[in-house]
Motif scaffolding. Structure first.
Motif, short mmCIF file in Angstrom:
data_model
loop_
_atom_site.label_atom_id
_atom_site.label_comp_id
_atom_site.label_asym_id
_atom_site.label_seq_id
_atom_site.Cartn_x
_atom_site.Cartn_y
_atom_site.Cartn_z
N LYS A 45 2.49 -8.79 3.57
CA LYS A 45 1.29 -9.60 3.25
C LYS A 45 0.03 -8.83 3.62
O LYS A 45 0.01 -8.08 4.58
CB LYS A 45 1.32 -10.92 4.04
CG LYS A 45 2.52 -11.79 3.74
CD LYS A 45 2.45 -12.37 2.34
CE LYS A 45 3.62 -13.33 2.09
NZ LYS A 45 3.65 -13.80 0.69
N LYS A 46 -1.01 -9.09 2.83
CA LYS A 46 -2.28 -8.39 3.07
C LYS A 46 -3.41 -9.38 3.34
O LYS A 46 -3.59 -10.35 2.60
CB LYS A 46 -2.64 -7.52 1.85
CG LYS A 46 -1.83 -6.23 1.77
CD LYS A 46 -2.09 -5.52 0.47
CE LYS A 46 -1.31 -6.18 -0.65
NZ LYS A 46 -1.36 -5.49 -1.93
N GLU A 95 -8.28 -8.58 12.16
CA GLU A 95 -7.43 -7.45 11.78
C GLU A 95 -6.31 -7.24 12.82
O GLU A 95 -5.16 -7.00 12.45
CB GLU A 95 -8.30 -6.19 11.61
CG GLU A 95 -9.24 -6.36 10.42
CD GLU A 95 -10.12 -5.15 10.10
OE1 GLU A 95 -10.88 -5.26 9.14
OE2 GLU A 95 -10.02 -4.13 10.81
N TYR A 137 -2.32 -7.40 12.02
CA TYR A 137 -1.42 -6.29 12.39
C TYR A 137 -0.32 -6.76 13.33
O TYR A 137 0.83 -6.34 13.23
CB TYR A 137 -2.21 -5.13 13.02
CG TYR A 137 -2.98 -4.30 12.01
CD1 TYR A 137 -2.34 -3.74 10.91
CD2 TYR A 137 -4.35 -4.08 12.15
CE1 TYR A 137 -3.04 -2.98 9.98
CE2 TYR A 137 -5.06 -3.32 11.22
CZ TYR A 137 -4.40 -2.77 10.14
OH TYR A 137 -5.09 -2.03 9.22
N GLY A 162 1.54 -7.64 9.19
CA GLY A 162 0.90 -7.52 7.89
C GLY A 162 -0.04 -6.34 7.83
O GLY A 162 -0.17 -5.59 8.80
N SER A 163 -0.70 -6.18 6.71
CA SER A 163 -1.68 -5.10 6.59
C SER A 163 -3.04 -5.69 6.20
O SER A 163 -3.15 -6.87 5.86
CB SER A 163 -1.21 -4.06 5.59
OG SER A 163 -0.80 -4.67 4.40
N VAL A 164 -4.05 -4.82 6.25
CA VAL A 164 -5.42 -5.29 6.13
C VAL A 164 -6.19 -4.46 5.11
O VAL A 164 -6.09 -3.23 5.10
CB VAL A 164 -6.13 -5.20 7.50
CG1 VAL A 164 -7.62 -5.51 7.37
CG2 VAL A 164 -5.50 -6.14 8.51
N LEU A 165 -6.91 -5.16 4.22
CA LEU A 165 -7.89 -4.51 3.34
C LEU A 165 -9.24 -4.92 3.86
O LEU A 165 -9.50 -6.11 4.05
CB LEU A 165 -7.73 -5.00 1.90
CG LEU A 165 -6.36 -4.88 1.25
CD1 LEU A 165 -6.35 -5.58 -0.10
CD2 LEU A 165 -6.00 -3.42 1.08
N TYR A 225 -5.69 -8.67 -5.12
CA TYR A 225 -5.21 -7.60 -4.24
C TYR A 225 -4.54 -8.11 -2.96
O TYR A 225 -3.67 -7.44 -2.42
CB TYR A 225 -6.38 -6.70 -3.80
CG TYR A 225 -7.16 -6.05 -4.92
CD1 TYR A 225 -6.50 -5.48 -6.01
CD2 TYR A 225 -8.54 -5.99 -4.87
CE1 TYR A 225 -7.22 -4.88 -7.03
CE2 TYR A 225 -9.27 -5.39 -5.88
CZ TYR A 225 -8.60 -4.83 -6.96
OH TYR A 225 -9.30 -4.24 -7.96
N ALA A 226 -5.04 -9.23 -2.46
CA ALA A 226 -4.64 -9.66 -1.11
C ALA A 226 -3.93 -11.01 -1.17
O ALA A 226 -3.87 -11.66 -2.23
CB ALA A 226 -5.86 -9.74 -0.21
N ASP A 227 -3.41 -11.43 -0.02
CA ASP A 227 -2.73 -12.72 0.07
C ASP A 227 -3.58 -13.77 0.77
O ASP A 227 -3.32 -14.97 0.67
CB ASP A 227 -1.41 -12.54 0.84
CG ASP A 227 -0.49 -11.57 0.13
OD1 ASP A 227 0.10 -11.97 -0.89
OD2 ASP A 227 -0.40 -10.40 0.57
#
Lengths: 138, 304
Positions: free
Chosen positions: B40-41, B58, B62, B66-69, B95-97
């Motif tokens: 998930k972002k 953020e 993490y 999950g990851s971060v934009l 792009y993200a969730d």
């Protein structure tokens, strides 16, 4: 003062004296190409006091939210073939969309394009509307 | 169904309880949550700088695996080219969730939430709302005081413009037997609509005072805020008033032994560093609690 009866159209009655012009402006009646009468300070047969009346000689749809916001309690009479076919008392709407604009310069509505200006009724007793985005009072 | 959180009142007391329960479970069993958001972002869209809030979001994502934009300032984003908040939200939805958004305009997060196809968390919209700060405040109160009721809560400093103060009052006013002590200069008193619509409406007792020292002995919670120089019309008033709200070790002498001292941070002068080592100083715990509550909120909104 006599204004002819209308055959097909709308009579907005029992407008609080002095508020007729605001309703006239908010409904955009100046842009209509039909007969419109704004009668100020007419004598109310019900109360004996003064009231404003707007007569529109056209079968147009009226934004009731404008009426309920500016002057809750007005009545709208729908006339067809010279006969009264519907009489409606207008109350305060729960939401107002694109009737008034938010005046808060920090509100997103001041910069966002193509955004509806929406207000919600938060205090019926004191007739308080607040912007749904920034909660500023109307 | 997609849920967003724009205002702390978007969450019912039952949902708040569930978030707190999740946060406490994360604290006790961090390993069990370390992969919960794998794949998930989170998009952090910060249209004005707020390093600590962005880092908190953020770090939260993490720690959930999950990851971060990240968009850290408007100058590097399409907003500087005139893109609307609605369009930005629609684009980022591809792009993200989930989105965490900070924006200088009041109501911007609501506009984003209406346009986005993914959940939006308001990370501060101008002077309006900052619900995840209030979540941090609530978890701190729960962990330090054990309950949300029967408390005398002192709010000190800028009560007029302080959005964290208004949100905390809104949140705590939903629980029984609380009492508020509003400590501020005359110029920065709590707005009358908050007193009328929230406190008086619900019959919640409150007193207003200009003296922190007088209020101190009765407080269970003391929420300090920064008195902002730019709010004053003349420099003399600012200089006179800011000094009356510097909390230091001497002022804490009359406080209860289990007082919980909070501050949304950043602080400038309003809490002296000699308070930091006092066990009653909870403002850095508050920061940590903010991360746990953001983790809990991300999990809730992603329905994980």
């Amino acid at each position: 003062m006599n204004i002819d009866a209308i055959q097909n159209g709308i009579v907005i009655d029992h407008i609080t004296a002095g508020r007729g012009m605001r309703i006239y402006e908010l409904l955009g009646l100046d842009a209509l190409d039909v007969s419109v009468a704004l009668i100020k300070n007419a004598v109310s047969h019900q109360t004996g006091g003064k009231k404003d009346i707007i007569k529109i000689d056209s079968d147009m749809s009226v934004n009731f939210d404008v009426l309920g916001f500016v002057d809750p309690g007005v009545t709208v009479n729908i006339i067809r073939d010279g006969q009264l076919v519907e009489k409606r008392r207008i109350d305060m709407p729960e939401r107002l969309t694109n009737v008034i604009r938010c005046k808060n310069p920090r509100c997103i509505t001041s910069t966002e394009r193509a955004i509806d200006h929406v207000f919600k009724l938060t205090d019926r007793k004191n007739k308080v509307y607040r912007c749904v985005y920034c909660e500023t009072k109307a | 169904m997609k849920r967003s959180v724009i205002d702390i009142l978007d969450l019912t007391p039952a949902e708040l309880e569930a978030l707190i329960a999740t946060a406490l479970d994360i604290i006790d069993h961090p390993d069990q949550y370390a992969r919960r958001c794998a794949g998930k972002k989170l998009a952090t869209l910060f249209f004005e700088p707020s390093t600590r809030t962005r880092l908190s979001f953020e770090a939260a994502m993490y720690e959930l695996g999950g990851s971060v934009l990240s968009v850290t300032d408007a100058a590097s984003s399409s907003a500087s080219k005139g893109e609307s908040v609605s369009d930005t939200a629609k684009v980022v939805s591809c792009y993200a969730d989930i989105i965490a958004m900070r924006h200088p305009k009041e109501g911007a997060a609501l506009v984003a939430a209406q346009a986005a196809s993914i959940p939006v968390i308001n990370a501060g919209d101008g002077g309006h709302c900052h619900p995840t700060q209030t979540l941090a405040d609530l978890l701190t109160i729960r962990r330090e005081k054990g309950a949300f009721s029967g408390l005398t809560i002192g709010l000190c400093g800028d009560l007029k413009f302080g959005r964290t103060v208004h949100s905390l009052i809104n949140a705590m006013a939903r629980y029984p037997d609380n009492r508020f002590v509003l400590i501020s200069p005359e110029e920065l008193k709590l707005p009358s609509y908050v007193k009328k619509d929230v406190l008086a409406e619900r019959g919640i007792p409150y007193v207003q005072t200009t003296s922190l020292e007088e209020a101190m002995p009765e407080l269970d919670v003391l929420y300090m805020t920064r008195v902002q120089r730019e709010r004053f019309f003349n420099e003399e008033d600012y200089l006179r008033l800011k000094d009356s709200y510097i909390l230091d070790a001497a002022k804490l002498r009359t406080a209860k032994s289990d007082l919980c001292v909070m501050h949304p941070l950043p602080r400038v002068n309003e809490i002296a560093v000699d308070v930091d080592d006092d066990p009653r100083a909870c403002y850095f715990k508050q920061v940590l609690n903010g991360k746990y509550m953001r983790m809990a909120l991300i999990l809730k909104l992603l329905e994980l």
